[in-house]
Enzyme design. Structure first.
Site, short mmCIF file in Angstrom:
data_model
loop_
_atom_site.label_atom_id
_atom_site.label_comp_id
_atom_site.label_asym_id
_atom_site.label_seq_id
_atom_site.Cartn_x
_atom_site.Cartn_y
_atom_site.Cartn_z
N CYS A 109 -0.69 -7.74 -2.04
CA CYS A 109 -1.28 -6.85 -3.04
C CYS A 109 -1.11 -7.64 -4.36
CB CYS A 109 -0.74 -5.46 -3.04
SG CYS A 109 1.02 -5.52 -3.05
N SER A 110 0.17 -7.01 -5.27
CA SER A 110 0.31 -7.78 -6.58
C SER A 110 1.68 -7.68 -6.78
CB SER A 110 -0.69 -7.14 -7.43
OG SER A 110 -0.70 -5.87 -7.77
N CYS A 111 2.53 -7.78 -5.70
CA CYS A 111 4.04 -7.68 -6.22
C CYS A 111 4.35 -8.53 -7.05
CB CYS A 111 4.80 -7.62 -4.89
SG CYS A 111 4.38 -6.23 -3.81
N CYS A 166 1.13 -13.17 -4.46
CA CYS A 166 1.37 -12.12 -3.64
C CYS A 166 0.17 -11.67 -2.77
CB CYS A 166 1.98 -10.87 -4.32
SG CYS A 166 2.32 -9.28 -3.25
#
Length: 209
Positions: A113-115, A110
């Site tokens: 961000c950090s989905c 991702c």
């Protein structure tokens, strides 16, 4: 937590839900009072990261290996197929399953961000959120895989999938040789969290033993 300048859809990962915020606050208070050991929390978090959380995804993969009809459904509409097993995302995000085969290896990142597909993989590992992984997985996926101990044949294509707030990916690793006689629970034991992100492969039955 710092904010990103990206579109609003990506901010959700950087805000705790009210429940998470309460848990964090409680954790801090209990740790300060000396009532719990931060290392004990680490063990709990690690369990959710690598054992309990990813077990959902492992069951999805095992069912796809064992049942061609389910694999076809997973390929066509992963959100519905996964929901049929009772695993749904908390934001109602959609899932897409990507299947490794002899020609292509899939890797998930991702970049914004950090989905991460919480509903099937539990908590994201620390490295998944790290800027180094997020940048290098796109620029040098083969090198990143080698650092994870995965060396693929030179002719194997690597396809990188970029998660978003709306769409998250589950990698279905190749079924390991020697797993023909196993039931789905035993098959699920061969499916690691990293295999479902694409930074690992499924374990062979011998390796699991």
């Amino acid at each position: 937590m710092h904010m990103h300048d990206h579109d609003d859809d990506h901010h959700h990962d950087n805000h705790f839900s009210p429940m998470e915020a309460r848990v964090r606050a409680l954790e801090t208070i209990l740790t300060e009072k000396g009532l719990i050991d931060p290392e004990a929390i680490d063990v709990i978090v690690e369990t959710y990261e690598t054992k309990i959380g990813p077990r959902n995804g492992a069951r999805v993969v095992a069912k796809a290996w064992a049942e061609p009809d389910f694999a076809a459904w997973l390929k066509q509409d992963a959100t519905a197929a996964i929901a049929s097993l009772g695993y749904t995302g908390r934001q109602g995000e959609h899932m897409r399953a990507v299947f490794n085969d002899g020609e292509t290896h899939n890797l998930v990142v991702c970049t914004l961000c950090s989905c991460y597909p919480w509903s099937v993989l539990g908590l994201p590992p620390v490295w998944y959120k790290a800027p180094a992984y997020r940048a290098r997985a796109v620029m040098d996926p083969r090198g990143v895989l080698e650092e994870f101990g995965v060396t693929l044949p030179a002719d194997r294509k690597i396809r990188v999938w970029d998660s978003t707030a709306e769409l998250r990916y589950l990698v279905v690793p190749e079924r390991p040789a020697g797993s023909e006689g196993l039931d789905q629970e035993a098959l699920a034991d061969l499916v690691t969290r990293d295999a479902m992100i694409g930074t690992g492969l499924a374990l062979s039955p011998e390796a699991r033993a």
